[in-house]
Structures are given as structure tokens and as C-alpha cells.
Scaffold this motif. Structure first.
Motif, PDB file in Angstrom:
ATOM      1  N   HIS A  99      31.913 -76.666 -16.003  1.00 28.75           N
ATOM      2  CA  HIS A  99      30.678 -77.364 -16.360  1.00 28.75           C
ATOM      3  C   HIS A  99      30.815 -78.010 -17.740  1.00 28.75           C
ATOM      4  O   HIS A  99      31.474 -77.455 -18.629  1.00 28.75           O
ATOM      5  N   VAL A 100      30.194 -79.157 -17.902  1.00 27.24           N
ATOM      6  CA  VAL A 100      30.142 -79.793 -19.209  1.00 27.24           C
ATOM      7  C   VAL A 100      29.579 -78.773 -20.202  1.00 27.24           C
ATOM      8  O   VAL A 100      28.560 -78.144 -19.930  1.00 27.24           O
ATOM      9  N   GLY A 101      30.279 -78.589 -21.295  1.00 30.45           N
ATOM     10  CA  GLY A 101      29.845 -77.633 -22.313  1.00 30.45           C
ATOM     11  C   GLY A 101      30.529 -76.279 -22.236  1.00 30.45           C
ATOM     12  O   GLY A 101      30.484 -75.512 -23.202  1.00 30.45           O
ATOM     13  N   GLY A 107      45.276 -70.385 -26.928  1.00 27.28           N
ATOM     14  CA  GLY A 107      46.187 -70.436 -28.069  1.00 27.28           C
ATOM     15  C   GLY A 107      45.391 -70.275 -29.344  1.00 27.28           C
ATOM     16  O   GLY A 107      44.530 -69.412 -29.452  1.00 27.28           O
ATOM     17  N   GLY A 108      45.635 -71.162 -30.306  1.00 32.63           N
ATOM     18  CA  GLY A 108      44.931 -71.109 -31.574  1.00 32.63           C
ATOM     19  C   GLY A 108      43.741 -72.032 -31.662  1.00 32.63           C
ATOM     20  O   GLY A 108      43.280 -72.327 -32.764  1.00 32.63           O
ATOM     21  N   VAL A 109      43.238 -72.517 -30.515  1.00 25.19           N
ATOM     22  CA  VAL A 109      42.152 -73.501 -30.548  1.00 25.19           C
ATOM     23  C   VAL A 109      40.937 -73.029 -29.756  1.00 25.19           C
ATOM     24  O   VAL A 109      41.024 -72.130 -28.931  1.00 25.19           O
ATOM     25  N   VAL A 110      39.821 -73.705 -30.015  1.00 23.72           N
ATOM     26  CA  VAL A 110      38.621 -73.556 -29.198  1.00 23.72           C
ATOM     27  C   VAL A 110      38.293 -74.950 -28.683  1.00 23.72           C
ATOM     28  O   VAL A 110      38.206 -75.909 -29.463  1.00 23.72           O
ATOM     29  N   ILE A 111      38.165 -75.070 -27.356  1.00 28.40           N
ATOM     30  CA  ILE A 111      37.935 -76.368 -26.730  1.00 28.40           C
ATOM     31  C   ILE A 111      36.694 -76.309 -25.847  1.00 28.40           C
ATOM     32  O   ILE A 111      36.336 -75.261 -25.320  1.00 28.40           O
ATOM     33  N   GLU A 112      36.062 -77.488 -25.693  1.00 30.34           N
ATOM     34  CA  GLU A 112      34.836 -77.598 -24.899  1.00 30.34           C
ATOM     35  C   GLU A 112      35.006 -78.689 -23.843  1.00 30.34           C
ATOM     36  O   GLU A 112      35.451 -79.796 -24.145  1.00 30.34           O
ATOM     37  N   VAL A 113      34.629 -78.385 -22.605  1.00 33.01           N
ATOM     38  CA  VAL A 113      34.672 -79.332 -21.495  1.00 33.01           C
ATOM     39  C   VAL A 113      33.701 -80.482 -21.782  1.00 33.01           C
ATOM     40  O   VAL A 113      32.533 -80.232 -22.103  1.00 33.01           O
TER      41      VAL A 113
END
Length: 185
Positions: A99-101, A107-113
């Protein structure tokens, strides 16, 4: 979901039927971690800043699971991860479940759809066949763009840990279908 390949591309000029096309879609797996920055993947060529890169399209991921479908249609291609122009080839990425959001630590990142990919003629250049663009639109296998909330490195083998779920928002497939309808497909 797990990263099975990290892919980087260089700026490339292709003579496509008498016209020079500049593209970064020719991405290939690398054996080192890659850095996901706020607006792009470090050291990855982006030749069309209007349609690629930026806050909401910093990194593109495509599902390893979709490769078998396309290999049947294009058995004579030299198949390597990155052929769809994705920076991350991911196992078990399912656009109908994202879902969007939705937010993940990987890994070492935080990502958002954020959104699905909309194919352009450069995918046809990469496949050496413009039919792929229409075929890509006809399937609900668009891949996913991510926004980078926390920059850092990712590498093959890194697993996605969901830290926020947004089931109230549309899925990537739902967004993709609405874009197709808007284009009369």
C-alpha cells in the motif's frame, strides 16, 4: 521480501532507429552495497530527471518473481537482474499487497512505498522491442518506487522489515490500474 540483486547503470547513448536516445535503463548487478540517497541511488545514472529520480522515485524495485513471466515472452534475451531498470531486484515483492505509505527498514535505510512505475519507450530500447511497453502496461506487474526516509546502504541478502502498514491506502496495483484507465487502456 529480500534483496536478491542491487543494480546500477551508467549513462548510455543508443542509436534507436536513427535517433540518439540517452538513457540510464541499462542497469546491471553489482557486488557491493549501494547507497540510497534522498533523490536517487548514488552512482546510478538518471538521464531524464522529469520522469526518474526525485523524492518520490528515489529507488525502483522489481520483483524477481515476475522474471519468469517475461522470460517466456522474450526467451532470447540475455537475462540479468536489472533488465527492467530496477535498482533493487526483490524476492516476493507483490504490488497487490503493498500500500502507498507502507514503510520498511531494509539494510541501513528506511523506505516508503510511493507509486508504481509507468513504462516508457526506454524499456522498449532495453528489450530491443517496443512491444514490451504495451505488454508491460497490460500486466499488473509494475514494480514499486520508494521514497527514502533514512538514507544508507543496502546489499543483496538484506531483508525487508515492515515498520508501518497503511491498509487504508490503495495498493500499488490499484494505483497502476487507475493510471491505465486514465490512459484509456
Amino acid at each position: 521480501m529480500k534483496i536478491v540483486a542491487t543494480n546500477i547503470g551508467e549513462r548510455k547513448e543508443i542509436d534507436w532507429k536513427g535517433k540518439i536516445v540517452t538513457t540510464g535503463i541499462f542497469k546491471f548487478p553489482v557486488d557491493k552495497p549501494i547507497f540510497l540517497d534522498v533523490e536517487k541511488v548514488k552512482d546510478d545514472a538518471i538521464c531524464d530527471r522529469e520522469h526518474h529520480g526525485g523524492i518520490d522515485q528515489a529507488v525502483y524495485a522489481y520483483s524477481e518473481n515476475h522474471y519468469s513471466y517475461w522470460k517466456e515472452l522474450y526467451p532470447n534475451l540475455d537475462w540479468e537482474y536489472g533488465i527492467f531498470g530496477e535498482n533493487l531486484t526483490v524476492s516476493d515483492l507483490d504490488e497487490s499487497q503493498l500500500h502507498v505509505g507502507d514503510t520498511f527498514k531494509v539494510g541501513g535505510v528506511v523506505i516508503e512505498v510511493t507509486k508504481p512505475r509507468q513504462p516508457c519507450m526506454k524499456l522498449g530500447v532495453r528489450f530491443n522491442d517496443m512491444k514490451i511497453v504495451k505488454q508491460f502496461w497490460q500486466q499488473d506487474l509494475p514494480g514499486v518506487y520508494f521514497k527514502i526516509l533514512q538514507t544508507g546502504f543496502v546489499k543483496s541478502g538484506d531483508e525487508f522489515e515492515q515498520i508501518k502498514s497503511c491498509p487504508q491506502n490503495p495498493t500499488i496495483v490499484e494505483v497502476y490500474k487507475s493510471k491505465k484507465e486514465g490512459k484509456g487502456m
